[in-house]
Design a protein around this motif. Structure first.
Motif, short mmCIF file in Angstrom:
data_model
loop_
_atom_site.label_atom_id
_atom_site.label_comp_id
_atom_site.label_asym_id
_atom_site.label_seq_id
_atom_site.Cartn_x
_atom_site.Cartn_y
_atom_site.Cartn_z
N LYS A 140 0.81 -1.22 0.00
CA LYS A 140 0.00 0.00 0.00
C LYS A 140 0.84 1.26 0.00
O LYS A 140 0.48 2.25 -0.63
N LEU A 141 1.97 1.25 0.71
CA LEU A 141 2.81 2.44 0.77
C LEU A 141 3.36 2.81 -0.60
O LEU A 141 3.22 3.94 -1.05
N ARG A 142 3.96 1.87 -1.30
CA ARG A 142 4.56 2.20 -2.59
C ARG A 142 3.50 2.45 -3.66
O ARG A 142 3.72 3.23 -4.58
N ARG A 143 2.36 1.81 -3.53
CA ARG A 143 1.26 2.12 -4.45
C ARG A 143 0.82 3.57 -4.27
O ARG A 143 0.60 4.30 -5.23
N GLU A 144 0.71 3.99 -3.01
CA GLU A 144 0.32 5.38 -2.71
C GLU A 144 1.40 6.35 -3.18
O GLU A 144 1.09 7.40 -3.76
N LEU A 145 2.66 6.00 -2.95
CA LEU A 145 3.75 6.88 -3.39
C LEU A 145 3.77 7.02 -4.92
O LEU A 145 4.00 8.11 -5.44
N ARG A 146 3.53 5.93 -5.62
CA ARG A 146 3.50 6.01 -7.08
C ARG A 146 2.37 6.92 -7.55
O ARG A 146 2.54 7.72 -8.46
N GLU A 147 1.21 6.79 -6.90
CA GLU A 147 0.09 7.66 -7.28
C GLU A 147 0.42 9.12 -7.03
O GLU A 147 0.05 9.98 -7.82
N LEU A 148 1.09 9.40 -5.92
CA LEU A 148 1.42 10.78 -5.58
C LEU A 148 2.58 11.34 -6.41
O LEU A 148 2.53 12.50 -6.84
N LEU A 149 3.61 10.54 -6.60
CA LEU A 149 4.83 11.04 -7.24
C LEU A 149 4.84 10.91 -8.76
O LEU A 149 5.65 11.55 -9.43
N CYS A 150 3.98 10.07 -9.30
CA CYS A 150 3.97 9.80 -10.74
C CYS A 150 2.60 10.13 -11.33
O CYS A 150 1.80 9.24 -11.57
N PRO A 151 2.33 11.41 -11.56
CA PRO A 151 1.02 11.75 -12.13
C PRO A 151 0.84 11.07 -13.48
O PRO A 151 1.76 11.03 -14.29
N SER A 152 -0.32 10.52 -13.71
CA SER A 152 -0.63 9.78 -14.95
C SER A 152 0.34 8.62 -15.18
O SER A 152 0.58 8.22 -16.31
N HIS A 153 0.94 8.12 -14.10
CA HIS A 153 1.88 6.99 -14.14
C HIS A 153 3.07 7.27 -15.05
O HIS A 153 3.64 6.36 -15.65
N SER A 154 3.48 8.53 -15.11
CA SER A 154 4.71 8.90 -15.81
C SER A 154 5.50 9.81 -14.88
O SER A 154 4.95 10.39 -13.94
N ALA A 155 6.78 9.93 -15.14
CA ALA A 155 7.64 10.72 -14.26
C ALA A 155 7.27 12.19 -14.32
O ALA A 155 6.95 12.72 -15.39
N PRO A 156 7.29 12.88 -13.18
CA PRO A 156 7.04 14.32 -13.20
C PRO A 156 8.18 15.05 -13.90
O PRO A 156 9.26 14.50 -14.11
N ARG A 157 7.94 16.31 -14.25
CA ARG A 157 8.98 17.09 -14.95
C ARG A 157 10.24 17.26 -14.11
O ARG A 157 11.34 17.20 -14.62
N ASP A 158 10.03 17.54 -12.82
CA ASP A 158 11.17 17.79 -11.95
C ASP A 158 10.79 17.51 -10.49
O ASP A 158 9.65 17.16 -10.20
N ALA A 159 11.75 17.71 -9.60
CA ALA A 159 11.52 17.42 -8.19
C ALA A 159 10.48 18.36 -7.58
O ALA A 159 9.72 17.96 -6.71
N ALA A 160 10.43 19.61 -8.05
CA ALA A 160 9.45 20.57 -7.52
C ALA A 160 8.03 20.10 -7.80
O ALA A 160 7.15 20.20 -6.94
N GLU A 161 7.80 19.59 -8.99
CA GLU A 161 6.47 19.06 -9.34
C GLU A 161 6.13 17.84 -8.48
O GLU A 161 5.01 17.69 -8.00
N ALA A 162 7.11 16.96 -8.27
CA ALA A 162 6.89 15.78 -7.43
C ALA A 162 6.57 16.18 -5.99
O ALA A 162 5.66 15.63 -5.37
N LEU A 163 7.29 17.16 -5.46
CA LEU A 163 7.06 17.62 -4.09
C LEU A 163 5.69 18.27 -3.97
O LEU A 163 4.97 18.04 -2.97
N LYS A 164 5.30 19.05 -4.95
CA LYS A 164 3.98 19.70 -4.92
C LYS A 164 2.88 18.64 -4.91
O LYS A 164 1.93 18.74 -4.14
N SER A 165 3.02 17.63 -5.72
CA SER A 165 2.04 16.54 -5.79
C SER A 165 2.02 15.76 -4.47
O SER A 165 0.96 15.38 -3.99
N LEU A 166 3.19 15.53 -3.90
CA LEU A 166 3.28 14.81 -2.63
C LEU A 166 2.59 15.59 -1.51
O LEU A 166 1.82 15.02 -0.72
N ARG A 167 2.85 16.88 -1.44
CA ARG A 167 2.23 17.72 -0.39
C ARG A 167 0.71 17.81 -0.57
O ARG A 167 -0.03 17.83 0.40
N LYS A 168 0.27 17.87 -1.81
CA LYS A 168 -1.16 17.96 -2.10
C LYS A 168 -1.89 16.69 -1.67
O LYS A 168 -3.01 16.75 -1.17
#
Length: 170
Positions: A140-168
């Motif tokens: 469950k943890l890594r499934r949740e992290l993938r959903e948060l860190l990988c929008p549309s199941h693709s890599a985010p543009r950069d770390a700032a986008e990943a952090l914004k998605s994680l915080r949201k």
């Protein structure tokens, strides 16, 4: 008239099936599909420094968990290989901390551990066999992290986008 139009298609199908049965791959260079036909290659990655002042963002994969999970926002990185890497922390109900450096391969739904924390010596211990593993249904943890860190199941543009998605999501 339909038979005449169908005959070339049937002939092409028979030839491709024969080539497939022989183990040959017929490659048509008339179309450009991008880099998808190249095998995925992981880029070189060096373990980060042991966290002294981290920016812990809590991740809640399941409200029934007694453990708490965090990702260090300062450690988030997105590689050109499509892997989101981070330092994670698991805090047990009796206040025991476990740190690890992990990566999630967004496109293929896989994860890998790069190192485990040695809190006494403030260093990382690398795994003996670092393998990419599928993120299973029960993880469950890594499934949740993938959903948060990988929008549309693709890599985010950069770390700032990943952090914004994680915080949201937290």
């Amino acid at each position: 008239m339909k038979v005449i139009h169908t005959l070339p298609a049937l002939l092409a199908l028979c030839l491709s099936l024969a080539a497939h049965a022989e183990g040959r791959v017929i490659k048509n260079d008339n179309y450009a599909f991008g880099d998808d036909d190249k095998p995925w290659q992981e880029e070189a990655y060096a373990l980060p420094g042991y966290p002294q002042s981290a920016d812990w963002v809590e991740v809640k994969p399941d409200w029934l968990q007694s453990n708490r999970f965090f990702v260090d926002g300062k450690s988030l990185s997105v590689g050109k290989d499509g892997v989101v890497r981070y330092i994670g922390k698991v805090l047990s109900s009796n206040a025991v901390e476990n740190l690890s450096v992990e990566g999630i391969q967004c496109k293929d739904n896989k994860y890998r551990a790069y190192g485990f924390g040695d809190s006494v010596n403030q260093r990382w211990i690398e795994p003996m066999r670092p393998l990419w593993q599928d993120i299973g249904y029960g993880d469950k943890l890594r499934r949740e992290l993938r959903e948060l860190l990988c929008p549309s199941h693709s890599a985010p543009r950069d770390a700032a986008e990943a952090l914004k998605s994680l915080r949201k999501g937290s």
